[in-house]
Write an enzyme that holds these catalytic residues in place. Structure first.
Site, PDB file in Angstrom:
ATOM      1  N   GLU A  20     -18.034 -24.132 -13.528  1.00 22.19           N
ATOM      2  CA  GLU A  20     -18.686 -24.121 -14.844  1.00 22.19           C
ATOM      3  C   GLU A  20     -20.060 -24.790 -14.767  1.00 22.19           C
ATOM      4  O   GLU A  20     -20.316 -25.850 -15.327  1.00 22.19           O
ATOM      5  CB  GLU A  20     -17.788 -24.777 -15.895  1.00 22.19           C
ATOM      6  CG  GLU A  20     -16.558 -23.937 -16.196  1.00 22.19           C
ATOM      7  CD  GLU A  20     -15.798 -24.376 -17.442  1.00 22.19           C
ATOM      8  OE1 GLU A  20     -15.215 -23.512 -18.112  1.00 22.19           O
ATOM      9  OE2 GLU A  20     -15.801 -25.594 -17.741  1.00 22.19           O
ATOM     10  N   GLU A  70     -11.709 -17.894 -16.318  1.00 18.82           N
ATOM     11  CA  GLU A  70     -10.888 -18.825 -17.087  1.00 18.82           C
ATOM     12  C   GLU A  70     -10.729 -18.266 -18.490  1.00 18.82           C
ATOM     13  O   GLU A  70     -11.710 -17.948 -19.157  1.00 18.82           O
ATOM     14  CB  GLU A  70     -11.533 -20.212 -17.193  1.00 18.82           C
ATOM     15  CG  GLU A  70     -11.529 -21.031 -15.927  1.00 18.82           C
ATOM     16  CD  GLU A  70     -11.983 -22.466 -16.188  1.00 18.82           C
ATOM     17  OE1 GLU A  70     -11.808 -22.966 -17.328  1.00 18.82           O
ATOM     18  OE2 GLU A  70     -12.520 -23.072 -15.246  1.00 18.82           O
TER      19      GLU A  70
END
Length: 369
Positions: free
Chosen positions: A144, A247
């Site tokens: 991320e 995700e």
């Protein structure tokens, strides 16, 4: 790219098992990986933290995702004919848009030293994987990365350093085995401006080439599915890379699970999907709503232009609520400079209910072709 991905992040699985978690499919007990494979899982995603414990050896929790833990789960997947993805965090604990903490062993290094450390660490991990005959099929170089990595040196807008750090990791992967696919992964999959800005700046700063783009998309945090669709269409056309929603999750209940965790109010954070967040999601947090969300998401990914929608990875489907398995210990909170308390934030979004029974959404994953 390989087969259309139906992935699962099971990074906490060993910890859940050690803490007493058990899994069932229509009443029949079984290993979680066996059950997930039966329902279509063809890729396991595993996060790696450099040294997830305090200086005096107290664990940080959340699966204790050191290299031994990761390799144990990777070998379990390989034995079952399941591929695996290695997710380098380049931190001793969670790395995400809100925190990218330099590993303890690297603190005090300057930019050239950190660049070398990323290369050497990545290479060293993959050397061990090769020695144990368990090289991953895919790696994420950073987790991320929306706000960069190795703060403060690689924090947005320091894109030159961001490109430098990531490129060092990519070179190490290429040197280890050119067949390993390299992913670059941002959060907030519904934010097209974020993706354009980040990848344009990464490329402008001569970042090494990569193989695919990973997106996090949680419907209670990251905008509408229409926002996600718009972003995926745009970046497919703009960057011509395979796209994976690496995700995602959706709740199946809003019933509290404090009785399963056996924690007092002051010791638990409670579920991430607070009622005010759940209210934003156009699917009810029921088993039927979870199933409908998964079906809608898979169809949307499949329809991305040029066939570049290459699958998804469900985040922590087996993180059921058991005493002793939480998102962070006090030592971990001290490391990331974030307030506690601990406990499980994710149990109502798993693909097993609180007692470990497989949920109907798994059938939708199995049947999607």
């Amino acid at each position: 790219m390989r087969d259309w991905m139906k992935g699962m992040d099971v990074s906490t699985l060993l910890e859940v098992e050690r803490c007493g978690g058990r899994f069932y499919d229509h009443g029949t007990p079984g290993n979680a990986m066996d059950i997930l494979k039966k329902y279509g899982m063809n890729m396991v995603r595993l996060r790696l933290w450099n040294h997830p414990c305090s200086e005096d050896g107290r664990p940080y929790g959340a699966g204790g995702c050191d290299l031994d833990t990761v390799l144990t789960l990777a070998k379990r997947a390989k034995k079952r004919g399941i591929g695996w993805m290695l997710d380098f965090h380049y931190s001793d604990f969670w790395a995400d848009p809100g925190k990218q903490t330099i590993p303890k062993a690297w603190q005090g290094m300057d930019v050239p030293e950190l660049t070398q450390a990323i290369h050497d660490y990545t290479a060293g991990v993959l050397d061990i994987c090769r020695e144990q005959d368990i090289l991953p099929q895919m790696t994420a170089v950073g987790n991320e990365l929306s706000n960069g990595l190795l703060w403060p040196y690689g924090r947005v807008p320091e894109y030159a350093n961001i490109a430098r750090f990531i490129s060092a990791g990519i070179r190490a992967v290429r040197e280890a085995d050119a067949s390993i696919a390299v992913m670059l992964h941002l959060d907030n999959g519904g934010n097209n401006t974020l993706y354009r800005t980040w990848f344009d700046n990464y490329l402008k700063n001569e970042g090494e080439d990569f193989d695919c783009i990973g997106l996090s998309y949680y419907p209670f945090w990251h905008g509408s599915l229409e926002d996600l669709k718009y972003n995926m269409e745009d970046i497919a056309k703009r960057y011509h890379k395979p796209l994976i929603v690496v995700e995602t999750s959706m709740g199946y209940t809003m019933k509290d699970y404090q009785g399963y965790e056996k924690l007092s109010d002051d010791m638990r954070k409670g579920m991430a999907t607070k009622p005010e967040l759940a209210a934003k999601v156009p699917f009810p947090m029921t088993p039927q709503g979870q199933t409908a969300y998964i079906k809608t998401l898979m169809k949307m990914i499949r329809e991305v232009s040029y066939g570049l929608g290459q699958g998804f990875c469900y985040w922590e489907p087996a993180w059921i609520p058991v005493p002793g398995s939480g998102w962070a210990t006090p030592e971990a909170c001290e490391y990331i400079k974030e307030d506690g308390p601990g406990g499980n934030e994710w149990a109502n979004q798993a693909l097993f209910d609180y007692d470990g029974n497989a949920l109907p959404a798994l059938e939708a994953i199995r049947d999607f072709a």
